[in-house]
Design a protein around this motif. Structure first.
Motif, PDB file in Angstrom:
ATOM      1  N   PRO A 119      43.762 -15.335 -35.564  1.00  0.00           N
ATOM      2  CA  PRO A 119      43.608 -16.741 -35.159  1.00  0.00           C
ATOM      3  C   PRO A 119      42.391 -17.426 -35.781  1.00  0.00           C
ATOM      4  O   PRO A 119      42.336 -18.643 -35.874  1.00  0.00           O
ATOM      5  CB  PRO A 119      43.458 -16.672 -33.638  1.00  0.00           C
ATOM      6  CG  PRO A 119      44.077 -15.375 -33.241  1.00  0.00           C
ATOM      7  CD  PRO A 119      43.812 -14.447 -34.392  1.00  0.00           C
ATOM      8  N   VAL A 120      41.420 -16.649 -36.226  1.00  0.00           N
ATOM      9  CA  VAL A 120      40.234 -17.208 -36.877  1.00  0.00           C
ATOM     10  C   VAL A 120      40.484 -17.359 -38.375  1.00  0.00           C
ATOM     11  O   VAL A 120      40.173 -18.400 -38.957  1.00  0.00           O
ATOM     12  CB  VAL A 120      38.988 -16.323 -36.621  1.00  0.00           C
ATOM     13  CG1 VAL A 120      37.794 -16.820 -37.417  1.00  0.00           C
ATOM     14  CG2 VAL A 120      38.683 -16.265 -35.129  1.00  0.00           C
ATOM     15  N   ARG A 121      41.050 -16.333 -39.018  1.00  0.00           N
ATOM     16  CA  ARG A 121      41.225 -16.404 -40.473  1.00  0.00           C
ATOM     17  C   ARG A 121      42.400 -17.279 -40.894  1.00  0.00           C
ATOM     18  O   ARG A 121      42.390 -17.841 -41.982  1.00  0.00           O
ATOM     19  CB  ARG A 121      41.291 -15.017 -41.091  1.00  0.00           C
ATOM     20  CG  ARG A 121      42.487 -14.196 -40.810  1.00  0.00           C
ATOM     21  CD  ARG A 121      42.379 -12.838 -41.539  1.00  0.00           C
ATOM     22  NE  ARG A 121      43.549 -12.049 -41.316  1.00  0.00           N
ATOM     23  CZ  ARG A 121      43.615 -10.936 -40.603  1.00  0.00           C
ATOM     24  NH1 ARG A 121      42.513 -10.454 -40.057  1.00  0.00           N
ATOM     25  NH2 ARG A 121      44.746 -10.290 -40.451  1.00  0.00           N
ATOM     26  N   ALA A 122      43.414 -17.422 -40.043  1.00  0.00           N
ATOM     27  CA  ALA A 122      44.608 -18.197 -40.421  1.00  0.00           C
ATOM     28  C   ALA A 122      44.290 -19.647 -40.790  1.00  0.00           C
ATOM     29  O   ALA A 122      44.733 -20.118 -41.843  1.00  0.00           O
ATOM     30  CB  ALA A 122      45.666 -18.123 -39.326  1.00  0.00           C
ATOM     31  N   PRO A 123      43.544 -20.398 -39.962  1.00  0.00           N
ATOM     32  CA  PRO A 123      43.279 -21.795 -40.346  1.00  0.00           C
ATOM     33  C   PRO A 123      42.500 -21.919 -41.655  1.00  0.00           C
ATOM     34  O   PRO A 123      42.751 -22.821 -42.451  1.00  0.00           O
ATOM     35  CB  PRO A 123      42.450 -22.349 -39.176  1.00  0.00           C
ATOM     36  CG  PRO A 123      42.697 -21.431 -38.042  1.00  0.00           C
ATOM     37  CD  PRO A 123      43.011 -20.088 -38.636  1.00  0.00           C
TER      38      PRO A 123
END
Length: 150
Positions: A119-123
């Motif tokens: 959820p942190v690296r995806a954006p």
């Protein structure tokens, strides 16, 4: 894999021409700033690009390898990013009206990048790869159609 998709005003042949030219890698890949060497057999599986990432004077010398290539359809890369680790990047393109649609998928496969929760690296990957596809579109639109290599 974290995916972005973009419709390009360039034909699949024009997209392929850019991706099959390893020297353009630094023009469309966000973060790659200097291409030092491209294997003569690029983009065949096993071929590599030696490049630098980052901004001077904090550049890291690294490399990207071709894992899979299907002319006019698919390019899969294993991209090393220095201390951040290694990522798998997959580009797939197909005809879409008078242009094409390109899907770019990426995710960490080794190193500390895998420790960053999805959820942190995806954006961050979506933003970076969205910009990479915008650059790819601009370059591809300006390139002539390449004759079939078959």
């Amino acid at each position: 894999m974290i995916e972005v998709r973009r419709r390009l005003g360039a034909t699949p042949g024009q997209v392929d021409a850019v991706l099959a030219d390893g020297w353009t890698y630094g023009l469309w890949v966000v973060g790659a700033v200097h291409i030092r060497e491209v294997s003569e057999d690029w983009p065949k599986p096993g071929a590599r690009i030696r490049h630098s990432i980052g901004a001077w004077p904090l550049m890291i010398e690294d490399r990207t390898y071709v894992e899979e290539y299907e002319p006019g359809r698919l390019l899969q890369l294993r991209a090393h990013a220095g201390p951040a680790g290694t990522a798998r990047v997959r580009l797939e393109w197909e005809p879409d009206g008078d242009g094409s649609t390109v899907r770019m998928s990426e995710d960490a496969i080794a190193g500390p990048g895998r420790l960053v929760p999805p959820p942190v690296r995806a954006p961050l990957l979506r933003l970076r790869n969205g910009e990479s596809l915008a650059r790819l579109a601009a370059i591809a639109r300006g390139r002539p159609e390449q004759p079939d290599q078959a």
